[in-house]
Motif scaffolding. Structure first.
Motif, mmCIF file in Angstrom:
data_model
loop_
_atom_site.group_PDB
_atom_site.id
_atom_site.type_symbol
_atom_site.label_atom_id
_atom_site.label_comp_id
_atom_site.label_asym_id
_atom_site.label_seq_id
_atom_site.Cartn_x
_atom_site.Cartn_y
_atom_site.Cartn_z
ATOM 1 N N ALA A 26 0.835 -1.200 0.000
ATOM 2 C CA ALA A 26 0.000 0.000 0.000
ATOM 3 C C ALA A 26 0.871 1.252 0.000
ATOM 4 N N LYS A 27 1.965 1.241 0.787
ATOM 5 C CA LYS A 27 2.868 2.390 0.844
ATOM 6 C C LYS A 27 3.543 2.597 -0.519
ATOM 7 N N GLU A 31 3.343 5.884 -3.141
ATOM 8 C CA GLU A 31 4.536 6.550 -3.668
ATOM 9 C C GLU A 31 4.519 6.568 -5.201
ATOM 10 N N MET A 32 4.093 5.456 -5.795
ATOM 11 C CA MET A 32 4.029 5.380 -7.254
ATOM 12 C C MET A 32 2.984 6.353 -7.800
ATOM 13 N N GLU A 33 1.851 6.496 -7.094
ATOM 14 C CA GLU A 33 0.820 7.423 -7.541
ATOM 15 C C GLU A 33 1.317 8.862 -7.463
ATOM 16 N N LYS A 34 2.019 9.213 -6.394
ATOM 17 C CA LYS A 34 2.581 10.559 -6.257
ATOM 18 C C LYS A 34 3.571 10.837 -7.394
ATOM 19 N N ALA A 35 4.409 9.862 -7.715
ATOM 20 C CA ALA A 35 5.386 10.035 -8.786
ATOM 21 C C ALA A 35 4.684 10.201 -10.134
ATOM 22 N N ARG A 36 3.621 9.437 -10.366
ATOM 23 C CA ARG A 36 2.872 9.533 -11.621
ATOM 24 C C ARG A 36 2.208 10.897 -11.748
ATOM 25 N N LEU A 37 1.602 11.374 -10.662
ATOM 26 C CA LEU A 37 0.943 12.680 -10.719
ATOM 27 C C LEU A 37 1.953 13.793 -10.967
ATOM 28 N N ALA A 38 3.127 13.705 -10.355
ATOM 29 C CA ALA A 38 4.167 14.710 -10.579
ATOM 30 C C ALA A 38 4.645 14.668 -12.026
ATOM 31 N N GLN A 39 4.786 13.476 -12.584
ATOM 32 C CA GLN A 39 5.219 13.330 -13.974
ATOM 33 C C GLN A 39 4.167 13.894 -14.927
ATOM 34 N N GLU A 40 2.888 13.640 -14.659
ATOM 35 C CA GLU A 40 1.828 14.164 -15.515
ATOM 36 C C GLU A 40 1.758 15.684 -15.437
#
Length: 87
Positions: A26-27, A31-40
Motif C-alpha cells: 500500500a505504501k 509513492e508510485m501514484e505521487k510520482a505519476r501525478l508529478a510526472q503528468e
C-alpha cells in the motif's frame, strides 16, 4: 458423514508477515501514484495540428468548355442496347 477440519491453519507468524507485506504494498502504491501525478503535471501540453480558423466555404472550379461532339452527350451516361434487326 466425515468431519472436516475448518480451523485456520495459518500461523501467527505467517499472518503478521502477510499484514506487513500488504502494508508495504500500500505504501509503495501511494509513492508510485505521487510520482505519476508529478510526472503528468510536468508533461508537455498536447499540440494541436491544423488551422486555427474554421475552413471557409468551398470554392467552385470553373467548368470545362465542351467540344462539339460532347454537346450531344448528356452529363450522365445511359447504356443503350442495339436496335432490333429489320426483317
Amino acid at each position: 458423514g466425515a468431519v472436516v477440519d475448518t480451523s485456520d491453519r495459518v500461523s501467527a507468524q505467517d499472518a503478521s508477515r502477510a499484514r506487513a507485506v500488504a502494508q508495504s504494498d500500500a505504501k509503495l502504491a501511494q509513492e508510485m501514484e505521487k510520482a505519476r501525478l508529478a510526472q503528468e503535471k510536468a508533461a508537455p501540453k498536447a499540440v494541436v495540428m491544423g488551422p486555427k480558423e474554421a475552413a471557409s466555404a468551398p470554392v467552385k472550379v470553373a467548368e470545362k468548355k465542351k467540344s462539339g461532339k460532347d454537346k450531344k452527350q448528356p452529363e450522365h451516361f445511359t447504356a443503350v442496347g442495339p436496335k432490333p434487326a429489320k426483317k
